[in-house]
Design a protein around this motif. Sequence first.
Motif, short mmCIF file in Angstrom:
data_model
loop_
_atom_site.label_atom_id
_atom_site.label_comp_id
_atom_site.label_asym_id
_atom_site.label_seq_id
_atom_site.Cartn_x
_atom_site.Cartn_y
_atom_site.Cartn_z
N ASN A 112 0.83 -1.36 0.54
CA ASN A 112 0.21 0.27 -0.33
C ASN A 112 0.49 1.38 -0.17
O ASN A 112 0.70 2.24 -0.85
N SER A 113 1.87 0.92 0.90
CA SER A 113 2.66 2.36 0.81
C SER A 113 3.30 2.66 -0.42
O SER A 113 3.76 3.97 -0.81
N LEU A 114 4.08 1.07 -1.08
CA LEU A 114 4.95 1.85 -2.48
C LEU A 114 3.35 2.90 -3.68
O LEU A 114 3.85 3.00 -4.15
N ALA A 115 2.33 2.18 -3.70
CA ALA A 115 1.53 2.13 -4.40
C ALA A 115 1.22 3.99 -4.34
O ALA A 115 0.98 4.40 -5.04
N GLU A 116 0.82 3.85 -2.88
CA GLU A 116 0.84 5.87 -2.73
C GLU A 116 2.01 6.69 -3.37
O GLU A 116 1.75 7.50 -3.47
N GLN A 117 3.56 5.95 -2.98
CA GLN A 117 4.34 6.72 -3.85
C GLN A 117 4.65 7.36 -5.20
O GLN A 117 4.88 7.86 -5.88
N ALA A 118 3.59 5.95 -5.94
CA ALA A 118 4.21 5.51 -6.72
C ALA A 118 3.09 7.02 -7.87
O ALA A 118 2.60 7.83 -7.72
N LYS A 119 3.77 7.95 -8.38
CA LYS A 119 3.23 8.84 -9.46
C LYS A 119 2.67 8.68 -10.85
O LYS A 119 2.27 8.91 -11.57
N TYR A 120 2.99 6.89 -11.65
CA TYR A 120 1.88 7.45 -12.66
C TYR A 120 0.83 6.19 -12.87
O TYR A 120 0.75 5.66 -11.64
N ASN A 121 0.08 5.77 -13.29
CA ASN A 121 -0.89 5.40 -13.40
C ASN A 121 -0.96 4.01 -13.27
O ASN A 121 -2.60 3.68 -13.25
N TYR A 122 -0.03 3.38 -14.45
CA TYR A 122 -0.48 2.09 -13.79
C TYR A 122 1.12 1.64 -13.27
O TYR A 122 2.39 2.12 -12.69
N LEU A 123 0.35 0.59 -12.53
CA LEU A 123 1.68 0.38 -11.29
C LEU A 123 1.76 -2.06 -11.37
O LEU A 123 0.99 -2.67 -11.75
N LEU A 124 2.85 -2.11 -11.00
CA LEU A 124 3.53 -3.26 -11.50
C LEU A 124 3.71 -3.85 -10.59
O LEU A 124 5.36 -3.24 -9.55
N PHE A 125 3.13 -4.65 -9.54
CA PHE A 125 3.84 -5.14 -8.48
C PHE A 125 4.41 -6.44 -8.34
O PHE A 125 4.07 -7.56 -9.13
N ILE A 126 6.12 -6.18 -8.44
CA ILE A 126 6.27 -7.51 -8.43
C ILE A 126 8.02 -7.62 -7.40
O ILE A 126 8.27 -6.86 -6.47
#
Length: 296
Positions: free
Chosen positions: A73-87
């Motif tokens: 969740n924390s990483l997603a909140e920091q992300a600045k782009y519209n597509y999130l790739l979780f790995i």
Amino acid sequence: MLSILVPLYNYNVYPLVSELHKQCTDCGVHFEILCQDDASKSSLNVFNENVNTLSNCSFITLNQNIAHRENRNSLAEQAKYNYLLFIDGDSIIIHNDYIKKYITNLNDFDIVYGGRLHPEKCPSDNQKLRWKYGRFIEDKSVTNREIKSYQSLLFNNTLIKKHCFNRVKFDRKIKKYGHDDTQLSYQLSVSQAKVNHIDNPVEHGDIDTNLDYLEKIKESLENLILLYEEEKIDIGFVKLIQLYHFLKRTKSTFIISKIYVFFEKSLLKNLTGKNPNLWIFNLFRIGYLCSLNQKI
């Protein structure tokens, strides 16, 4: 365009990030790679600091452990782009067109899942239970994943639109290991998010020892029964919960829990041995689940 989010704990993530960085650069896409160690205080973080030398990449380590769900969740909140790739940080990229495949398969989908593989040969007898379950149960072809599209989602190697993820997120109230993917996938099914299953797997690199995996399984079953009791997932969404619900409704959980306690040592002897049996593993899981019911 693409935010690659890499939660990790006590693992050298630099080889993974280096390969992802190369592929993103070759594709010419706008990207960032965010790595966050969950306060492992690992000596391997000396190598992980090298991530910060790569363009559009960052590595940080937390001072306090927040657990895997909240790390994501924390990483997603920091992300600045519209597509999130979780790995996950212990993943191994096995195809040199890995990033390209994701980019070319976005279309009108909310989620794209590439799948996961385990190595053809088990690294050691001491890891055989996790390896067997991964290779023969979890590793599925695109065709098999599409049969139950949501239940087949594992959020290691999943690309999702940020606004779609923000509608659900991982449950920060649950701290123990396991079934975070189950709950999130169920929420996505309720919202009828569009899922695209493709053939773009990563390999599971850090395979648990038999004992470590059994401890994780116990935690995951405790989470599963919590989701069931709090009605956070539908009974029909998980086969194990369907079976447990039937046993509870027929008042059979007490008997099965007693049988489980009687045979527990024998079950564990097989599951921690050189040739664990997956049928016995299923007996262990349902037995442990029923024993939890007696504590509620």
